[in-house]
Design a protein around this motif. Structure first.
Motif, mmCIF file in Angstrom:
data_model
loop_
_atom_site.group_PDB
_atom_site.id
_atom_site.type_symbol
_atom_site.label_atom_id
_atom_site.label_comp_id
_atom_site.label_asym_id
_atom_site.label_seq_id
_atom_site.Cartn_x
_atom_site.Cartn_y
_atom_site.Cartn_z
ATOM 1 N N GLN A 10 0.837 -1.189 0.000
ATOM 2 C CA GLN A 10 0.000 0.000 0.000
ATOM 3 C C GLN A 10 0.876 1.244 0.000
ATOM 4 O OE1 GLN A 10 -3.440 -0.163 -0.136
ATOM 5 N NE2 GLN A 10 -3.391 2.040 -0.523
ATOM 6 N N ASP A 11 0.775 2.048 -1.056
ATOM 7 C CA ASP A 11 1.463 3.337 -1.163
ATOM 8 C C ASP A 11 2.970 3.211 -0.933
ATOM 9 O OD1 ASP A 11 -1.012 4.591 -1.576
ATOM 10 O OD2 ASP A 11 -1.344 4.798 0.577
ATOM 11 N N THR A 13 6.950 3.308 -1.775
ATOM 12 C CA THR A 13 7.984 3.966 -2.571
ATOM 13 C C THR A 13 9.276 3.175 -2.418
ATOM 14 O OG1 THR A 13 7.026 6.178 -2.320
ATOM 15 C CG2 THR A 13 9.377 6.052 -2.855
ATOM 16 N N GLN A 22 10.462 3.575 -7.974
ATOM 17 C CA GLN A 22 9.024 3.558 -8.194
ATOM 18 C C GLN A 22 8.340 4.123 -6.954
ATOM 19 O OE1 GLN A 22 6.603 2.466 -10.574
ATOM 20 N NE2 GLN A 22 8.258 2.414 -12.088
ATOM 21 N N SER A 23 7.204 4.757 -7.169
ATOM 22 C CA SER A 23 6.431 5.283 -6.036
ATOM 23 C C SER A 23 4.948 4.978 -6.255
ATOM 24 C CB SER A 23 6.647 6.797 -5.889
ATOM 25 O OG SER A 23 6.250 7.474 -7.075
ATOM 26 N N ASP A 24 4.183 5.144 -5.186
ATOM 27 C CA ASP A 24 2.725 4.942 -5.227
ATOM 28 C C ASP A 24 2.338 3.526 -5.675
ATOM 29 O OD1 ASP A 24 2.392 7.578 -4.451
ATOM 30 O OD2 ASP A 24 2.246 8.304 -6.510
ATOM 31 N N ILE A 25 3.104 2.524 -5.227
ATOM 32 C CA ILE A 25 2.791 1.143 -5.583
ATOM 33 C C ILE A 25 1.768 0.585 -4.592
ATOM 34 C CG2 ILE A 25 3.669 -1.198 -5.869
ATOM 35 C CD1 ILE A 25 6.399 -0.015 -6.473
ATOM 36 N N SER A 26 0.631 0.211 -5.091
ATOM 37 C CA SER A 26 -0.378 -0.489 -4.301
ATOM 38 C C SER A 26 -0.806 -1.705 -5.102
ATOM 39 C CB SER A 26 -1.585 0.400 -4.001
ATOM 40 O OG SER A 26 -1.223 1.488 -3.160
ATOM 41 N N THR A 60 8.737 4.319 1.925
ATOM 42 C CA THR A 60 7.447 4.620 2.542
ATOM 43 C C THR A 60 6.462 3.510 2.178
ATOM 44 O OG1 THR A 60 6.661 5.894 0.631
ATOM 45 C CG2 THR A 60 7.817 7.112 2.355
ATOM 46 N N GLY A 61 5.357 3.466 2.894
ATOM 47 C CA GLY A 61 4.295 2.516 2.586
ATOM 48 C C GLY A 61 4.377 1.254 3.426
ATOM 49 N N THR A 220 7.341 7.994 -15.485
ATOM 50 C CA THR A 220 6.656 8.605 -14.347
ATOM 51 C C THR A 220 7.074 7.996 -13.020
ATOM 52 O OG1 THR A 220 4.792 7.073 -14.476
ATOM 53 C CG2 THR A 220 4.661 9.081 -15.805
ATOM 54 N N ARG A 222 5.867 5.335 -11.683
ATOM 55 C CA ARG A 222 4.649 4.918 -10.993
ATOM 56 C C ARG A 222 3.984 3.794 -11.779
ATOM 57 N NH1 ARG A 222 5.003 10.286 -9.654
ATOM 58 N NH2 ARG A 222 4.288 10.841 -7.550
#
Length: 256
Positions: A10-11, A13, A22-26, A60-61, A220, A222
């Motif tokens: 979840q979220d 980075t 990569q970021s915002d990986i869910s 993060t995440g 991007t 993402r």
């Protein structure tokens, strides 16, 4: 968290120092499914796999295996979770000084209290499962590339993991050997009930075996799409995803 999910992010980075990969990986990997990590070269597919097997802590995440927060636990708890994982590395990563059988036996010697006779029986079982029993006393240099991949798979199965990770399993294989490996992966999923996460850019393989997946973008940094490879090929409108998933059709059209 969905009840049928065996692994979730979840979220997340992922980064090396100041460089964000990569970021915002869910994502959510369903139990008993084959989940594909897709995207072009340099997008971070193998980096995501490293994070999922505990080799790279997210900046993060959150990352859960079942209901357990992987990085919130102790080292001992993470080690216990890691014993649920089996990993097939891109090159097979066999020890060249050991026989095929000795390579498969190594995890059993390191992480169980089994005696030599019991380990030998289990090694024979795992090699028979991947069709390599006759190669038990050969060294990696004495077998083909496809056989080395299967030997690496047998080693990944040694501790009876419920989650298997494959990094480009078809890389360097001819189409027939690759198709046989796809059949083996499907048989492992159906016969053993294993959950499989696969990093690959081989479209024929992805279309054949994957139930779900995520598409990573190198520009991007993402994820830009999710779903099965066939769904992305037929319905995704993102130009980059469409071009990637339809390149086989385009190549066949050009050739004709």
């Amino acid at each position: 968290m969905a009840q049928d999910s065996i692994m979730t992010m979840q979220d997340v980075t992922l980064a090396f120092g100041p460089k964000v990969i990569q970021s915002d990986i869910s994502l959510s990997v369903k139990r008993g499914s084959i989940f594909a990590v897709m995207g072009g070269s340099g997008c971070g597919k193998s980096t995501l796999l490293k994070s999922m097997i505990g080799l790279l802590r997210p900046r993060t995440g959150s990352f859960h295996v079942g209901t357990q927060d992987y990085w919130a636990g102790t080292d001992a708890q993470r080690t216990e979770l890691n014993h649920r994982f089996g990993v097939l590395f891109q090159s097979g990563a066999l020890w060249s000084s050991m026989t095929v059988g000795e390579n498969v036996a190594l995890p059993l010697q390191m992480f169980t209290n089994l005696g030599p006779r019991a380990i030998r029986r289990l090694v024979e079982l795992k090699l028979a499962l991947v069709g390599l029993l006759d190669a038990i006393d050969l060294t990696p240099s004495e077998i083909s590339g496809g056989m080395r991949k299967r030997a690496g798979l047998a080693r990944a199965l040694a501790l009876d993991p419920d989650i298997l990770f494959f990094d480009e399993p078809s890389a360097g294989l001819d189409p027939i050997t690759s198709a046989r490996l796809d059949d083996l992966i499907l048989n492992l999923r159906d016969g053993l009930g294993a959950t499989i996460v696969i990093v690959s850019h081989e479209l024929p393989s992805l279309f054949t075996i994957a139930d779900d997946g995520i598409f990573l973008d190198a520009i991007t940094k993402r994820p830009i799409a999710s779903g099965s490879p066939r769904e992305l090929r037929d319905h995704c409108t993102d130009p980059q995803v469409h071009a990637f998933m339809n390149r086989q059709r385009n190549e066949e059209g050009t050739a004709s």
